[in-house]
Design an enzyme around this catalytic site. Sequence first.
Site, mmCIF file in Angstrom:
data_model
loop_
_atom_site.group_PDB
_atom_site.id
_atom_site.type_symbol
_atom_site.label_atom_id
_atom_site.label_comp_id
_atom_site.label_asym_id
_atom_site.label_seq_id
_atom_site.Cartn_x
_atom_site.Cartn_y
_atom_site.Cartn_z
ATOM 1 N N ASP A 281 0.572 -1.198 0.035
ATOM 2 C CA ASP A 281 0.144 -0.004 -0.082
ATOM 3 C C ASP A 281 0.828 1.467 -0.044
ATOM 4 O O ASP A 281 1.833 1.312 0.656
ATOM 5 C CB ASP A 281 -1.007 0.003 1.376
ATOM 6 C CG ASP A 281 -1.682 1.133 1.421
ATOM 7 O OD1 ASP A 281 -2.796 1.270 0.422
ATOM 8 O OD2 ASP A 281 -1.491 2.054 2.397
ATOM 9 N N GLU A 323 1.007 -0.680 -5.236
ATOM 10 C CA GLU A 323 -0.330 0.216 -5.170
ATOM 11 C C GLU A 323 0.404 1.584 -5.678
ATOM 12 O O GLU A 323 0.731 2.333 -4.420
ATOM 13 C CB GLU A 323 -1.022 0.141 -3.916
ATOM 14 C CG GLU A 323 -2.522 0.858 -4.129
ATOM 15 C CD GLU A 323 -2.391 2.109 -3.439
ATOM 16 O OE1 GLU A 323 -3.372 2.883 -3.774
ATOM 17 O OE2 GLU A 323 -1.651 2.449 -2.437
HETATM 18 C C1 GLC Z 1 -3.912 3.398 -0.249
HETATM 19 C C2 GLC Z 1 -5.226 2.861 -0.087
HETATM 20 C C3 GLC Z 1 -6.333 4.258 0.517
HETATM 21 C C4 GLC Z 1 -5.561 4.796 1.701
HETATM 22 C C5 GLC Z 1 -4.105 5.089 1.444
HETATM 23 C C6 GLC Z 1 -3.508 5.359 2.747
HETATM 24 O O1 GLC Z 1 -3.988 4.376 -1.410
HETATM 25 O O2 GLC Z 1 -5.861 2.293 -1.192
HETATM 26 O O3 GLC Z 1 -7.521 3.798 0.594
HETATM 27 O O4 GLC Z 1 -6.435 5.732 2.029
HETATM 28 O O5 GLC Z 1 -3.460 4.222 0.797
HETATM 29 O O6 GLC Z 1 -3.372 3.930 3.463
#
Ligand code: GLC
Length: 644
Positions: A281, A323
């Site tokens: 993430d 991500e």
């Molecule tokens: C990523 C997640 C999102 C979250 C962010 C902070 O982008 O997909 O939902 O708010 O990380 O953890």
Amino acid sequence: MNQASLHQMVAAKHSDDKKATHFDELFELRLATNLTLIKDLFFSIYPRATHGKAFKQLLDVLPALHKKRAPTLKAQDIERLQQGNWYQSEKLVGMQLYVDHFTKDLKGLADKLDYFEKLGVNFLHLMPITPRPNGENDGGYAVNSYHEVDPRYGTKKDLLELTEKMRDKNMYLMLDFVANHTSNEYPWAKKAIAGDASYQEYYYTFPDRTVPDAFEATLPEIFPMTSPGNFTYHPKMKRWVMTVFNSYQWDLNYSNPFVFMKMLENLLKLVNLGVDVVRLDALAFMWKKLGTQSQNLPEVHALISLFRLCLQVFAPGVVFLAEAIVAPNDIVKYFGTGATEGNECEIAYNATFMALLWDAIATKKTSLLYKSLQNLPSKPDDTTWINYIRCHDDIGLGFEDRFITEIGWNAQSHRKFLLDYYCQAIEWSPAMGQLFMYNPKTGDGRITGSAASLLGLEKALKQKDDKGLRKAIDKIVMMHGLVLGYNGIPLIYAGDEIGTLNDYTYLTDPDKKDDSRWVNRPSHNWDEVAVLDTGKTYASEIFFALQKLIRLRKQLPVFADQNNLSLYYSHNQHTFLFERTSQDGKGVLVLCNFDEVSHEIDRVELGSYGKQSGTKDLISGKRMKFVSGKLKLQPYQLCWLVKS
Ligand code: GLC
């Protein structure tokens, strides 16, 4: 050749010996194969003179936790190495869900596996199930632990039972590793708050505003409306702490090698629960440097590669998803370039393709889609995408202004048009989305909404508009059909397969009301599911259309990702065409019409698919008819053509 290929070669030479000692030997072999690279990367980030001690810890942690890895998982690791790049298979089709919005808990989810099987889904991304603070917690992305289960979802035993059941059914599990930040209740944060200076160094904490102000000069804001600025003052700690996302999400300080060591331990413990894909993430944010935007820095790539090479030694059957919702040219870098080529993430979100699909829906034209895709750097061979039309987050307009300009549009007004189109500022637009993090000063904003509501279903139902309803259903199926045909793992957001509308209940929850992403995280509508088989509802029409596309995809090895995709061009700016080919010369030509009126494509533009009279559309099951040398595509029609 990347390190994974080396491990595959070694595994291919080993018989199916399932003895524990054999697994240990293979572990040692993998460690020996990667150790020099791991060492070099480690000391490229953490200078040798001061951090030799931390490196030694790494050599203790890896074998100690490997001993705790279940024999079934160790055996699976070897099988996967022998199989090759399993994550590129056409057989994988994913779904993303919040456990509590889908069923109540993990036990309930384990009882619903037949629902996924019915649709053809065999890869699940469960949104965070780890403990989090009460109240605001960013849907669990503020973590209190990396490998425990939050009691609201059940127990660790329930998770282990679920993963076992999924393995029996050849299903795959993806969980998040929130690598960039912990919650403000994480044990390290609590110690920092209590005044422990060594734990204050696990985060970026400062006694006054001097350094924070210097950082702010170049740091952008992620949630400017709800969480402006990148630092939060903690009165008890009497220090400022870096909080790039929300004030309760504390950014980890990876320049401290002990943070890396402890996070590696957390990662390995998570992986030992039976996870197949780890979603890293917000990984672009993992390294901070004064005077920069602190995103996509070279150190981030070194750090990810370091995690990758350790994970490969530990659990070679497990892969990383990046991500990285960043600029198109930066996304591909998470597959590894230069020194880390092929040794970072195996999978990344195809956020660019996703955003471009929404552009084509709003403009009914594919000019920007083609222009941007033509200019995307290619990805390395051993990698793949997650293709999706939307996820739990907002839809950002992640394509480049220069391409908008190059096709003759004004970038600023085009972006405004898209926000207006999707967020209810244009009366004729069928979309019912909401604005997310709109900044009136810059005009920047993002879009939220369920696929069905963004594609016109909600408005059509409200206005009892049958024609609108037809268009919405066709658009939902076409959009999913495109990601099911594109190269990568298709990922459906739970509920989109039955046309679930926006969920406005978040507005009454004080912990959610300021975050419009909750509008696109609806609860699963099991009443609708109960009547799917009657075939009488729009939900049923969408569900069975997707079921068919998924079945077809899985039957065609050409849909495995071998970087075997090429764009086809038609003079008609409303159509989109691409071909998937296999080495034996077989192929599928995917084509569709983004307009609400029918359009024609000249048969010469279909290449060899236009030459033969035997060309067949797998979706309708019909042979294609060319009238005066033209193929007619109905509004929002999707075809998968094969030559007979
Ligand atoms: C990523 C997640 C999102 C979250 C962010 C902070 O982008 O997909 O939902 O708010 O990380 O953890």
